[in-house]
Motif scaffolding. Structure first.
Motif, PDB file in Angstrom:
ATOM      1  N   UNK A 135     -80.655  -8.670 100.555  1.00  0.00           N
ATOM      2  CA  UNK A 135     -80.948  -7.552 100.264  1.00  0.00           C
ATOM      3  C   UNK A 135     -82.075  -7.150  99.828  1.00  0.00           C
ATOM      4  N   UNK A 150     -84.376  -4.136  98.387  1.00  0.00           N
ATOM      5  CA  UNK A 150     -84.216  -2.966  97.803  1.00  0.00           C
ATOM      6  C   UNK A 150     -85.890  -2.532  97.605  1.00  0.00           C
ATOM      7  N   UNK A 208     -88.242  -0.254  95.747  1.00  0.00           N
ATOM      8  CA  UNK A 208     -88.348   0.905  94.578  1.00  0.00           C
ATOM      9  C   UNK A 208     -89.753   1.670  94.851  1.00  0.00           C
ATOM     10  N   UNK A 241     -85.536   0.527  87.902  1.00  0.00           N
ATOM     11  CA  UNK A 241     -85.077   0.657  89.386  1.00  0.00           C
ATOM     12  C   UNK A 241     -83.488   0.711  88.944  1.00  0.00           C
ATOM     13  N   UNK A 242     -82.861   1.279  89.966  1.00  0.00           N
ATOM     14  CA  UNK A 242     -81.602   1.250  90.168  1.00  0.00           C
ATOM     15  C   UNK A 242     -81.108   1.026  91.287  1.00  0.00           C
ATOM     16  N   UNK A 243     -80.457  -0.088  91.946  1.00  0.00           N
ATOM     17  CA  UNK A 243     -79.950  -0.092  93.097  1.00  0.00           C
ATOM     18  C   UNK A 243     -78.827  -0.752  93.271  1.00  0.00           C
ATOM     19  N   UNK A 244     -77.993  -0.837  94.391  1.00  0.00           N
ATOM     20  CA  UNK A 244     -76.740  -1.176  94.749  1.00  0.00           C
ATOM     21  C   UNK A 244     -76.750  -2.137  96.028  1.00  0.00           C
ATOM     22  N   UNK A 245     -75.811  -3.205  95.875  1.00  0.00           N
ATOM     23  CA  UNK A 245     -75.798  -4.057  96.993  1.00  0.00           C
ATOM     24  C   UNK A 245     -74.352  -4.484  97.209  1.00  0.00           C
ATOM     25  N   UNK A 293     -76.850  -2.449  90.245  1.00  0.00           N
ATOM     26  CA  UNK A 293     -77.930  -2.961  89.382  1.00  0.00           C
ATOM     27  C   UNK A 293     -78.928  -2.194  88.815  1.00  0.00           C
ATOM     28  N   UNK A 353     -82.182  -1.928  86.324  1.00  0.00           N
ATOM     29  CA  UNK A 353     -83.514  -3.012  85.502  1.00  0.00           C
ATOM     30  C   UNK A 353     -83.760  -2.181  84.428  1.00  0.00           C
ATOM     31  N   UNK A 390     -81.732  -7.040  83.011  1.00  0.00           N
ATOM     32  CA  UNK A 390     -81.065  -6.583  84.432  1.00  0.00           C
ATOM     33  C   UNK A 390     -79.490  -6.481  84.114  1.00  0.00           C
ATOM     34  N   UNK A 417     -75.507  -5.794  85.730  1.00  0.00           N
ATOM     35  CA  UNK A 417     -74.947  -5.603  86.981  1.00  0.00           C
ATOM     36  C   UNK A 417     -73.633  -5.070  86.641  1.00  0.00           C
TER      37      UNK A 417
END
Lengths: 393, 158
Positions: free
Chosen positions: A351, A353, A355, B53-57, B68, B70, B85, B87
Motif C-alpha cells: 500500500x 498512501x 498524504x 493522516x488517515x488512510x485505509x488499506x 489507519x 496517525x 498510529x 488501526x
C-alpha cells in the motif's frame, strides 16, 4: 400596477473545473446571496489518475517518473519522499555529499514552487505583472535543474541511497550567482507588492484561521505557520542535513491571507540562505550509496529460462521492500507531504498512501469562504496554495 | 513490549490491543470499531490534537479492511513529538467505522477518500460521498479484488 417584489432566492453558481489562473481543475459549487457566499462545495477528482493503485504494481525505480506528476511545481519533494521511504526501511545511509545536493535541490524547488504560487495569486487578485516576473526567475531555476538533472521539470533525479548523477563542473558558481540575483528579485517583489494599498485592502483580514482551528483541520506548512504555530518538519524531524545549517522558521500571528503571503516570501529568503550555506559547505565524496545496487540473492531463476520468455513482465533485480510499514514525511512548500508505505517482501509495495498537503489544506475552504464576498474566494483559494496534481493524484 | 500509550490505556481499563511498533518506533494500537469513538475522544483529551493522516488499506484479499490514523501532538518547542498510529479493522462484508470528523476536522476529505477507494462507511460523517471517483462509479478501486471495468490486456495466443 402591481410591482412584483424581487424574490430572494439563493443563487447556485458553478465555478467550473477550468480556471483562468494556473490552479488546475477544481470545481466549486457556490451558493450565493447576492455577493455574499453562503456555502461552497469543492468537487475534486478531475485529475485523479490512480497513482496509489499504480504504485502497487511498480518498483521504486519504475515509480519515480510518476511521482513528479503529483506536485508538478515542486518536483524534488515528491522524489525525495519516494526515495526516503525505502531508505528508511532498508536502513540505507545516504552519503554526506548526496545529502547536501538533495538539500540544495529541495530548497531550489521550494523557491520555484513559492514563485509559481505568487504569480497566480497576484493574477487572481488582479495584478498581472508579477506573473511574468516570476517566470523570469523560474526559468533560471529551470536552467540550473536542466544542467544538473537533464530535465527542466520532471527530473528523475533522486535514487535510493543518493542522487542519480553528480553536479556538473561549474554548477555551484552558477547557483551562487543565482542566489545573489534572486535576493534582489525578492526585494523587487516586496517593493512592488507588500506595501501596495490595493493589495493590502484585498488581502488583509481575509480568510482568518485561528491556531487551534488550524491544528484541528490538520493544516500544515505555511498555512499553519501563518496562524502562529511554529511547526516546521525540517526542524522537528531533523531529516537530511538541515541541522548543520543555520536558518529559522518564518511565522506570523494573524492567520489571514496577508500572513500567508509574508510567510511564503520569508521562506523564499530563508531558502536562499540555506542554499548559500549548503553550497559553501558541500563536502566531496560519493553521491550515491552503491550498496543498494548489490543484490546477493538470485530470485526465481527458472522464470528466466528460454521457454518462459514471453510469459509476463519480469522486473530486473531491484530493491526489495521488507514487510514493514512506515510513515515518512517531508516539509513540502505546500505543507506536509507524507507517504504511508506498507511493504511486501517484494519489489512492489502493498500500500502506498500519499498524504497530499493540498488535499488536506483544501478541506478548510468551505468554512473560510462563508460570509465572505464573491471576490474573496479567489484570494482565499489562492492563499491556500493547492495544486490539483497532488490533490487528486 | 508495551509502549507508553498502551500502558496508560491499560491503566485506565480501556480495551485495545497493542500491535507493537512500526519501523520508525511509532507505537501502533489496534482498536475495535465499537470502542473507537470513545477512545478517539480520550486520545484527543490526552493531547493528540493533530490528525496527521488517515488512510485505509486492504489487509489481505478476502480479509479485513483497516483504517489507519496517525496522530501527533503539536506543541511549541517540542523536539521529538509523540506520535501514535491507530488501526481499526473492519470486516469486509459490512465495513462500518465511527467517524472522527467531529473530533479532528481534518478527517473530512480523508474519510471520504477511504470510503471512495475502499468502501469503508464512516458513521456520522456529514457528507460521505465519493470524492475522487465520479459519483456514479460502482466498485471500490483500491481493494485488492477490484476488477477495472472494460480493461482487457493483450495476451498471447497460447
Amino acid at each position: 400596477m402591481n410591482v412584483t417584489t424581487t424574490r430572494k432566492d439563493l443563487m447556485i453558481v458553478n465555478m467550473g473545473p477550468h480556471h483562468p489562473s494556473m490552479h488546475g481543475v477544481l470545481r466549486l459549487i457556490l451558493t450565493l446571496d447576492g455577493e455574499d457566499v453562503i456555502d461552497c462545495e469543492p468537487i475534486l477528482g478531475y485529475l485523479h489518475r490512480g497513482m496509489e493503485k499504480i504504485a502497487e504494481n511498480r518498483t521504486v525505480i519504475q515509480y519515480l517518473p510518476y511521482v513528479t506528476r503529483w506536485d508538478y511545481l515542486a518536483t524534488m519533494f515528491t522524489e525525495a519522499i519516494t526515495v526516503n521511504g525505502p531508505e528508511q526501511l532498508g536502513n540505507i545511509q545516504v552519503p554526506k555529499r548526496a545529502s547536501y545536493i538533495r538539500v540544495i535541490m529541495l530548497e531550489l524547488s521550494r523557491i520555484a514552487s513559492h514563485l509559481l504560487w505568487l504569480g497566480p495569486f497576484m493574477a487572481d487578485i488582479g495584478a498581472q505583472t508579477p506573473f511574468f516576473y516570476i517566470f523570469r526567475e523560474r526559468e533560471l531555476v529551470y536552467d540550473l535543474f536542466e544542467a544538473a538533472t537533464g530535465m527542466r521539470m520532471m527530473h528523475n533525479y533522486f535514487r535510493i541511497g543518493g542522487v542519480a548523477a553528480d553536479l556538473p563542473y561549474g554548477w555551484i558558481d552558477k547557483c551562487l550567482d543565482f542566489c545573489d540575483y534572486f535576493l534582489t528579485a525578492v526585494s523587487e517583489y516586496q517593493k512592488l507588492i507588500t506595501r501596495n494599498p490595493i493589495f493590502l485592502e484585498r488581502v488583509e483580514g481575509v480568510g482568518i484561521i485561528g491556531p487551534e482551528e488550524a491544528i484541528n483541520w490538520g493544516l500544515s506548512g505555511p498555512m499553519l505557520r501563518a496562524s502562529g504555530i511554529q511547526w516546521d518538519l525540517r526542524k522537528v524531524d531533523h531529516y537530511e542535513c538541515y541541522d548543520e545549517l543555520d536558518w529559522e522558521i518564518h511565522w506570523q500571528k494573524e492567520g489571514d491571507s496577508l500572513a500567508r503571503y509574508l510567510v511564503r516570501i520569508g521562506e523564499m529568503r530563508e531558502s536562499i540562505k540555506i542554499i548559500q550555506q549548503a553550497l559553501e559547505g558541500i563536502p566531496g565524496g560519493p553521491y550515491e550509496n552503491l550498496e543498494t545496487r548489490c543484490f546477493a540473492r538470485e530470485r526465481d531463476p527458472e522464470w528466466n529460462d528460454f521457454e518462459y520468455r514471453f510469459i509476463s513482465k519480469k522486473p530486473s533485480p531491484t530493491f526489495e521492500l521488507p514487510k514493514q510499514e512506515l510513515y515518512v514525511r517531508v516539509e513540502a512548500p505546500k505543507g506536509e507531504l507524507g507517504i504511508f508505505l506498507i511493504g511486501d517482501q517484494s519489489g512492489f509495495p502493498w500500500r502506498w498512501k500519499i498524504r497530499p498537503p493540498g488535499f488536506i489544506n483544501l478541506q478548510i475552504l468551505p468554512q473560510l469562504v462563508k460570509r465572505m464576498k464573491l471576490a474573496d474566494i479567489m484570494t482565499i483559494l489562492g492563499s491556500i496554495d493547492i495544486i490539483m496534481g497532488e490533490v487528486d493524484r | 513490549m508495551q509502549g507508553r500509550l498502551s500502558a496508560w490505556l491499560v491503566k485506565h481499563g480501556l480495551v485495545h490491543r497493542s500491535l507493537g511498533f512500526d519501523y520508525q518506533g511509532i507505537e501502533t494500537l489496534q482498536i475495535k470499531p465499537e470502542d473507537w469513538h470513545s477512545i478517539a475522544v480520550i486520545l484527543y483529551v490526552y493531547g493528540y490534537n493533530y490528525l496527521r493522516s488517515q488512510c485505509a488499506y486492504d489487509v489481505a484479499p478476502g480479509g479485513l479492511l483497516a483504517s489507519v490514523y496517525h496522530l501527533t501532538r503539536i506543541e511549541y518547542g517540542v523536539d521529538q513529538p509523540e506520535e501514535v498510529c491507530i488501526k481499526v479493522f473492519a470486516p469486509r462484508r459490512n465495513p462500518r467505522i465511527p467517524s472522527v470528523f467531529w473530533i479532528w476536522k481534518s478527517a473530512d476529505f480523508q474519510e471520504r477518500e477511504s470510503y471512495d477507494m475502499l468502501g469503508i462507511c464512516y458513521d456520522t460523517h456529514p457528507r460521505l460521498k465519493r470524492i475522487l471517483m465520479p459519483e456514479t462509479w460502482i466498485g471500490w478501486p483500491l481493494r485488492k479484488d477490484y476488477i477495472a471495468p472494460n480493461f482487457y490486456e493483450i495476451q498471447d495466443a497460447h
